[in-house]
Design a protein around this motif. Structure first.
Motif, PDB file in Angstrom:
ATOM      1  N   ARG A  40      36.055  39.480  47.687  1.00  0.00           N
ATOM      2  CA  ARG A  40      36.775  38.488  46.902  1.00  0.00           C
ATOM      3  C   ARG A  40      37.622  37.603  47.821  1.00  0.00           C
ATOM      4  NH1 ARG A  40      36.500  43.256  44.955  1.00  0.00           N
ATOM      5  NH2 ARG A  40      38.575  44.008  45.469  1.00  0.00           N
ATOM      6  N   TYR A  42      40.454  34.891  47.669  1.00  0.00           N
ATOM      7  CA  TYR A  42      41.472  34.307  46.802  1.00  0.00           C
ATOM      8  C   TYR A  42      41.903  32.973  47.393  1.00  0.00           C
ATOM      9  CZ  TYR A  42      41.572  38.704  44.349  1.00  0.00           C
ATOM     10  OH  TYR A  42      41.204  39.798  43.609  1.00  0.00           O
ATOM     11  N   LYS A  75      32.641  36.290  46.184  1.00  0.00           N
ATOM     12  CA  LYS A  75      33.004  35.290  45.177  1.00  0.00           C
ATOM     13  C   LYS A  75      34.378  34.723  45.496  1.00  0.00           C
ATOM     14  CE  LYS A  75      34.502  38.885  41.976  1.00  0.00           C
ATOM     15  NZ  LYS A  75      34.249  39.516  40.699  1.00  0.00           N
ATOM     16  N   LEU A  77      37.896  33.224  43.966  1.00  0.00           N
ATOM     17  CA  LEU A  77      38.750  33.275  42.781  1.00  0.00           C
ATOM     18  C   LEU A  77      40.001  32.443  43.054  1.00  0.00           C
ATOM     19  CD1 LEU A  77      38.507  37.128  42.372  1.00  0.00           C
ATOM     20  CD2 LEU A  77      37.356  35.448  40.945  1.00  0.00           C
ATOM     21  N   ARG A  78      40.409  31.658  42.072  1.00  0.00           N
ATOM     22  CA  ARG A  78      41.588  30.816  42.244  1.00  0.00           C
ATOM     23  C   ARG A  78      42.837  31.545  41.763  1.00  0.00           C
ATOM     24  NH1 ARG A  78      42.714  24.642  40.062  1.00  0.00           N
ATOM     25  NH2 ARG A  78      44.865  24.563  40.820  1.00  0.00           N
TER      26      ARG A  78
END
Length: 101
Positions: A40, A42, A75, A77-78
């Motif tokens: 992930r 961020y 992926k 993610l915001r």
């Protein structure tokens, strides 16, 4: 969780991150299951095509370290600063940020 598997994943990911972390990335965290690695990224602000492309490049570098039956997925993610990133995975990168007052 197997300690050797975590160490291998951490080293693989930290190597793969070299040259692929933009200033928008606040943190990179992973979770490890029996035959899968979930990565992930961020990101602070809108997630751009470049952010997705950079995470894909990291994913490809990590995939090269594993056997074909192992699943690796990255992926973006915001989570905008100053919001806290609450993730219980293994942290391999964290951007230096001013303290929240």
């Amino acid at each position: 969780m197997n300690v050797d598997a975590v160490v291998f994943a951490k080293l693989s990911l930290q190597r793969a991150l070299l040259g692929f972390v933009s200033g928008k990335v606040r943190a990179v965290v992973f979770s490890l299951e029996e035959s899968s690695l979930d990565i992930r990224f961020y990101v602070d602000g809108d997630i751009s095509e470049n952010d997705v492309e950079l995470s894909s490049c990291v994913e490809a570098e990590v995939i090269a370290d594993y056997s074909p039956e192992y699943e690796v997925a990255a992926k973006c993610l915001r989570i905008d600063y100053p919001a806290l990133i609450e993730d219980c995975g293994v942290w391999v990168f964290q951007r230096q940020e001013p303290p929240v007052e």
